[in-house]
Motif scaffolding. Structure first.
Motif, PDB file in Angstrom:
ATOM      1  N   LEU A 135      54.574 -35.968  70.397  1.00 20.44           N
ATOM      2  CA  LEU A 135      53.753 -34.962  69.714  1.00 20.44           C
ATOM      3  C   LEU A 135      53.430 -35.240  68.253  1.00 20.44           C
ATOM      4  O   LEU A 135      52.479 -34.677  67.721  1.00 20.44           O
ATOM      5  N   VAL A 136      54.250 -36.047  67.576  1.00 19.14           N
ATOM      6  CA  VAL A 136      54.101 -36.117  66.115  1.00 19.14           C
ATOM      7  C   VAL A 136      53.628 -37.502  65.652  1.00 19.14           C
ATOM      8  O   VAL A 136      54.298 -38.490  65.897  1.00 19.14           O
ATOM      9  N   PRO A 137      52.449 -37.581  64.979  1.00 21.88           N
ATOM     10  CA  PRO A 137      52.080 -38.837  64.334  1.00 21.88           C
ATOM     11  C   PRO A 137      53.118 -39.130  63.252  1.00 21.88           C
ATOM     12  O   PRO A 137      53.740 -38.196  62.777  1.00 21.88           O
ATOM     13  N   PRO A 138      53.354 -40.378  62.814  1.00 24.44           N
ATOM     14  CA  PRO A 138      52.624 -41.602  63.145  1.00 24.44           C
ATOM     15  C   PRO A 138      53.066 -42.330  64.413  1.00 24.44           C
ATOM     16  O   PRO A 138      53.056 -43.553  64.441  1.00 24.44           O
ATOM     17  N   HIS A 139      53.488 -41.622  65.461  1.00 22.35           N
ATOM     18  CA  HIS A 139      53.771 -42.304  66.735  1.00 22.35           C
ATOM     19  C   HIS A 139      52.471 -42.774  67.360  1.00 22.35           C
ATOM     20  O   HIS A 139      51.445 -42.111  67.237  1.00 22.35           O
ATOM     21  N   PRO A 140      52.511 -43.922  68.059  1.00 13.44           N
ATOM     22  CA  PRO A 140      51.256 -44.513  68.548  1.00 13.44           C
ATOM     23  C   PRO A 140      50.468 -43.622  69.497  1.00 13.44           C
ATOM     24  O   PRO A 140      49.252 -43.544  69.401  1.00 13.44           O
ATOM     25  N   GLY A 141      51.172 -42.887  70.407  1.00 18.55           N
ATOM     26  CA  GLY A 141      50.458 -42.024  71.357  1.00 18.55           C
ATOM     27  C   GLY A 141      49.610 -40.961  70.666  1.00 18.55           C
ATOM     28  O   GLY A 141      48.380 -40.930  70.815  1.00 18.55           O
ATOM     29  N   PRO A 142      50.253 -40.083  69.866  1.00 19.94           N
ATOM     30  CA  PRO A 142      49.475 -39.065  69.158  1.00 19.94           C
ATOM     31  C   PRO A 142      48.412 -39.670  68.228  1.00 19.94           C
ATOM     32  O   PRO A 142      47.302 -39.130  68.130  1.00 19.94           O
ATOM     33  N   LEU A 143      48.736 -40.801  67.575  1.00 20.54           N
ATOM     34  CA  LEU A 143      47.754 -41.426  66.670  1.00 20.54           C
ATOM     35  C   LEU A 143      46.518 -41.881  67.427  1.00 20.54           C
ATOM     36  O   LEU A 143      45.387 -41.708  66.965  1.00 20.54           O
ATOM     37  N   LEU A 144      46.745 -42.468  68.601  1.00 16.70           N
ATOM     38  CA  LEU A 144      45.614 -42.900  69.439  1.00 16.70           C
ATOM     39  C   LEU A 144      44.751 -41.716  69.825  1.00 16.70           C
ATOM     40  O   LEU A 144      43.530 -41.766  69.735  1.00 16.70           O
ATOM     41  N   ALA A 145      45.427 -40.639  70.255  1.00 18.37           N
ATOM     42  CA  ALA A 145      44.686 -39.457  70.693  1.00 18.37           C
ATOM     43  C   ALA A 145      43.902 -38.848  69.531  1.00 18.37           C
ATOM     44  O   ALA A 145      42.787 -38.357  69.709  1.00 18.37           O
ATOM     45  N   ILE A 146      44.481 -38.900  68.327  1.00 15.22           N
ATOM     46  CA  ILE A 146      43.779 -38.394  67.139  1.00 15.22           C
ATOM     47  C   ILE A 146      42.471 -39.164  66.943  1.00 15.22           C
ATOM     48  O   ILE A 146      41.418 -38.585  66.689  1.00 15.22           O
ATOM     49  N   GLY A 147      42.549 -40.493  67.112  1.00 15.12           N
ATOM     50  CA  GLY A 147      41.352 -41.330  66.986  1.00 15.12           C
ATOM     51  C   GLY A 147      40.319 -40.997  68.055  1.00 15.12           C
ATOM     52  O   GLY A 147      39.132 -40.859  67.767  1.00 15.12           O
TER      53      GLY A 147
END
Length: 450
Positions: free
Chosen positions: A161-173
């Protein structure tokens, strides 16, 4: 097309590609990077895209994702390695265990994992903190599962759920969401979720599965090194949470100042994930490196060693970006968007469902997040007023559900906690599913407010 409408044909085609992807990874044990590349190529060729565009789309998607995530991943991994080598993670855990006391030690483990997990990959955080579970279990006599489940929950929640983890960061992009708001909402949803799935569930399940540590692992992990002095709690916290603070500052500036304001432009620069992580890494080279008595040669070696394990992750994420781009370029994303519009299902719920199905099938939270976000993203543009940050969180929450035998994390937990497959299902799998379900409930409640 055999009387099928273009939309239905594209959906069937995408389903075939995703099923193929799942079979390649699970049944034929093909590396996810190769499997994603093959699935993307298949989808491009069968969906009627011009042949010249197929590999071009894949390449654009691959590069588009890695141009950002690759840099963030490298910086975050180096920061995590510095924290590990200096004993910073150990310091956070010891301080919290000391503050909470023996009776509430399982709460301390959850908060430690939640804090330490912010700049770290789940696997790296797990390997870093697992010795603490053994040390604390030995010191306090509290059962391994009661201490371990809260730790796993804390790490898993920030990972999903929390950036800067790659999953959430990707989804943010993919969703074009705001990073600061996503962090804020992620923490808002994540903390109560981790409490329920961690200490509260851990206390309950440890009555049925107490967990017996293997003597060999206990001997190996619970010995306390005669290490150099640990960094202080304050300076460790400052270093680890600096990128989060800077990114939140950027969001504050975006709300407080208009676009042409010089202060906002500088705060946007400082709060960009790359700048924020770079600042924290540079600080860590001093606080976790030089100040701890490491030579520049040792620091260089730590930084170097940290990057080798991320090579596979970088390639998988890139290929996931390529597959996502193929879904968009072939028109599949649009077709799903149209269908969801007719079905009147909430885009937030759809994001959770799609990511959840892919997670159950492939076992990878990251693949589930990338593919899920790619499928649901066109909807965000069609449905007015849908909150993009909550779409990111819903995709992340879906990507954690029902971890089972096709997930590396399942076996990691099983081996370290010395459990049978059935016990791992009762503890780890139930915990992951709890996180996913509790999180989507909180996200849906939050969507009524924001």
């Amino acid at each position: 097309m055999f009387g099928l409408s273009k939309e239905v044909f594209l959906l069937v085609d995408a389903l075939a590609a995703i099923l193929g992807l799942i079979l390649l990874i699970t049944r034929w044990r093909v590396h996810p990077f190769i499997a994603l590349t093959l699935a993307a190529g298949f989808l491009g060729l069968t969906s009627g895209m011009p042949v010249a565009l197929v590999m071009k789309s894949f390449q654009d998607g691959f590069g588009g994702v890695l141009g950002f995530v690759g840099i963030v991943l490298g910086l975050g991994t180096m920061l995590g390695k510095m924290m590990a080598e200096s004993g910073g993670a150990d310091r956070i855990a010891r301080t919290l265990v000391g503050a909470f006391g023996r009776e509430r030690v399982h709460w301390a483990m959850m908060f430690a994992a939640f804090l330490v997990g912010i700049p770290l990959f789940f696997e790296i955080g797990f390997v870093l903190l697992i010795p603490l579970v053994f040390i604390v279990a030995r010191r306090t006599g509290v059962s391994l599962i009661r201490i371990g489940i809260p730790l796993l929950a804390g790490l898993s929640v920030v990972h999903g759920l929390v950036p800067p983890h790659p999953g959430p960061l990707l989804a943010i992009g993919v969703f074009n969401a705001d990073i600061g708001k996503t962090i804020f909402y992620g923490l808002l949803v994540g903390l109560p979720t981790a409490m329920i799935a961690g200490p509260i569930f851990g206390k309950f399940i440890s009555k049925y599965v107490p967990g017996e540590a293997s003597p060999e692992l206990m001997a190996q992990l619970a010995h306390e090194p005669e290490a150099r002095e640990l960094p202080g709690f304050g300076i460790t916290l400052l270093t680890v949470l600096l990128p989060v603070a800077l990114m939140l500052l950027k969001t504050f500036a975006d709300v407080a100042f208009d676009e042409k304001n010089v202060v906002r432009q500088w705060l946007d620069f400082i709060g960009h994930p790359i700048t924020a992580l770079l600042a924290a890494l540079l600080l860590s080279l001093y606080t976790f490196g030089t100040a701890r008595g490491f030579t520049s040669k040792q620091i260089m070696k730590f930084v170097d060693d940290s990057l080798a394990p991320t090579a596979a992750i970088v390639l998988i994420i890139g290929a996931g970006g390529g597959f996502k781009q193929m879904l968009v370029a072939s028109g599949v994303g649009n077709a799903i968007g149209q269908m969801a519009l007719h079905a009147q299902i909430s885009p937030i719920l759809l994001a959770w469902l799609v990511a959840g199905l892919i997670r159950i099938a492939t076992g990878s939270a990251t693949v589930a997040t990338i593919t899920g976000a790619g499928i649901v993203a066109p909807l965000a543009t069609m449905v007015p007023g849908v909150n993009r940050e909550l779409l990111v969180l819903a995709t992340g929450a879906g990507s954690l559900i029902l971890s089972h035998v096709n997930d590396a994390g399942f076996w990691l937990v099983k081996q370290y906690f010395n459990m049978s497959v059935a016990e791992t299902f009762k503890t780890w799998t139930v915990m992951e599913t709890l996180i996913s379900v509790v999180a989507i409930i909180f996200i849906m409640l939050l969507s009524m407010v924001v």
